[in-house]
Design an enzyme around this catalytic site. Structure first.
Site, short mmCIF file in Angstrom:
data_model
loop_
_atom_site.label_atom_id
_atom_site.label_comp_id
_atom_site.label_asym_id
_atom_site.label_seq_id
_atom_site.Cartn_x
_atom_site.Cartn_y
_atom_site.Cartn_z
CD GLU A 1 -6.58 3.18 1.94
OE1 GLU A 1 -6.69 1.78 1.76
OE2 GLU A 1 -7.17 3.79 1.36
CD GLU B 1 -5.12 6.36 -1.42
OE1 GLU B 1 -5.96 5.54 -1.85
OE2 GLU B 1 -4.51 6.10 -0.88
#
Length: 466
Positions: free
Chosen positions: A179, A364
């Site tokens: 991320e 995720e």
């Protein structure tokens, strides 16, 4: 481990048959969120140590100094992973533990620790997916300017090469960055995450240098370990305009460009789109000749993290992008995030349609709820079971539509240090009593294990074809 009788009525997936026999059912964690042992084993300070120890920046002043004490409890944690039936586990290694100064030789105590963990996974038949960077930049590199400086990308490439050289015989699959949007824009733009800076121009520079770090590291890994499978994990949010008004639609385009496309475009399409340049005009100043070729070098899979759908409206003077973002309804997690499973379908279909035909892993996906241990000693997190069932059913829809989805890593294995929110948010499928460090599998963990078992039985029953 047995499932209590009153928990067995939770329904299964609607379309388990959509998932191919080789589908990966895993859990995910990150080093700073679970390891603890902040001052042990030669570990150095990271930006999150500094941030968490600064008054007022985390809830209740919480830090990752102890976290889940995984550094000392890793063997029993791996035993628990095996008991829960998983054959795949996404973990991160700590840059500040492996290379405390952000440069030079690796810390031998850290290498030994991670070799023990990876060997322990192998011995339990669990396949690791190793993330090289999950936000724990060594503090000395931040002191030198951090991600807004090009040199940090070069330091990361050196760290990646050394780490894969040291551990690559025990792990075949690697994620370069987790991320980068959070690292760049929450870390340097809004200041909500470490290092807590408020400089939009620096955030934009950090975004490009994080992309560059991926490309530089990928090239070095290919040299050290040609057979390794390497990808990058980006958070992909489903961004929609709050209304059909032209201004709101334009605001949604800006937000999508500054959150999704700025990272997806260069990796998979080899350029920053005009929408990205329009949303982030400062980007042009930091791009050098050859950067985009490095960033766009072929990867082996696409990592997608997904948490929510957001609605965007235009509002003059509201932040650098002149917009306001709100969760789509219903906002039912303890974070106030929306639970909209069809957003996952949309995100997966979009990535496959617009960006890449590579295999996709959901690296995720999860939700925080107000979990507690009831008088019977049970954590009956029915909301999380419903979340998992809904989002996995949405993943099945994407697979049926042609998306090459090959894995789902539930966030998270353990309740843990949730960054600026400290210990106030629980994402784990396993409850952690932080005072005693007791682990209690929640209803969702039992449900997930049963889903894995059902899928394995289905795969075993599938006849082989020539």
């Amino acid at each position: 481990m047995t499932i209590a009788p009153r928990l067995t009525a939770e329904p299964s997936l609607s379309d388990l048959a959509a998932f191919p026999p080789y589908f990966r059912w895993g859990f995910a964690t990150a080093a700073y969120q679970i390891e603890g042992a902040a001052n042990e084993g030669g570990r150095g300070a990271s930006i999150w140590d500094t941030f968490a120890h600064t008054d007022g920046l985390t809830r209740h002043g919480d830090t990752g100094d102890i976290a889940c004490d995984h550094y000392h409890r890793w063997e029993s944690d791996l035993d628990l992973l095996a008991e829960l039936g998983t054959t795949d586990y996404r973990l991160s290694v700590s840059w500040s533990r492996l290379q405390p100064a952000g440069e030079g030789e690796l810390n031998p105590e850290a290498v030994a620790f991670y070799r023990d963990v990876l060997a322990g996974l192998r011995d339990r038949g669990i396949r690791p997916l190793v993330t090289l960077y999950h936000w724990d930049l060594p503090q000395p590199l931040e002191d030198a300017g951090g991600w807004p400086e090009r040199a940090t990308a070069e330091r990361f490439a050196d760290y990646a090469e050394r780490t894969v050289r040291a551990l690559g015989d025990l792990a075949d699959e690697w994620v370069t960055l987790n991320e980068p949007w959070c690292s760049a824009f929450l870390g340097y733009g809004t200041g909500a995450h470490a290092p807590g800076r408020h400089d939009w121009t620096a955030a934009v520079a950090a975004a490009h240098h994080l992309n560059l770090a991926h490309g530089l590291a990928l090239a070095r890994i290919r040299t050290v370990r040609p057979a390794a499978r390497v990808g990058i994990t980006n958070i992909v949010t489903d961004v929609l305009p709050e209304s059909t008004a032209l201004a709101d639609r334009a605001a949604a385009t800006r937000q999508d460009a500054a959150s999704n496309r700025v990272f997806l475009d260069p990796v998979y399409l080899g350029e920053y789109s005009s929408a990205v340049h329009e949303a982030l005009p400062a980007l042009a100043a930091v791009i050098r000749p050859g950067d985009l070729d490095l960033i766009a070098a072929p990867v082996d899979f696409a990592g997608v993290n997904h948490y929510q759908r957001v609605l965007v409206r235009h509002e003059d003077g509201s932040g650098a992008l002149d917009l306001v973002e709100t969760p789509a309804e219903p906002a039912t997690t303890s974070f106030g995030w929306s639970v909209t499973p069809d957003a996952l379908t949309a995100v997966l279909q979009r990535v496959a349609r617009e960006f890449t035909s590579l295999p996709i892993y959901i690296t995720e996906s999860g939700a925080s709820f107000h979990d507690y241990v009831d008088p019977d000693g049970v954590v009956a997190d029915h909301e999380r079971v419903a979340y998992l069932r809904g989002y996995l059913d949405a993943a099945a829809v994407a697979i049926r539509s042609g998306v090459d989805l090959q894995g789902y890593y539930a966030w998270s294995f353990l309740d843990n240090f949730e960054w600026a929110e400290g210990y106030g948010k629980r994402f784990g499928l396993v409850f952690v009593d932080y005072g005693t460090q007791q682990r209690i599998p929640k209803l969702s963990a039992h449900w997930y294990r049963r889903t894995i078992e059902q899928h394995q039985a289905q795969a075993d029953a599938t006849p082989l074809t020539a």
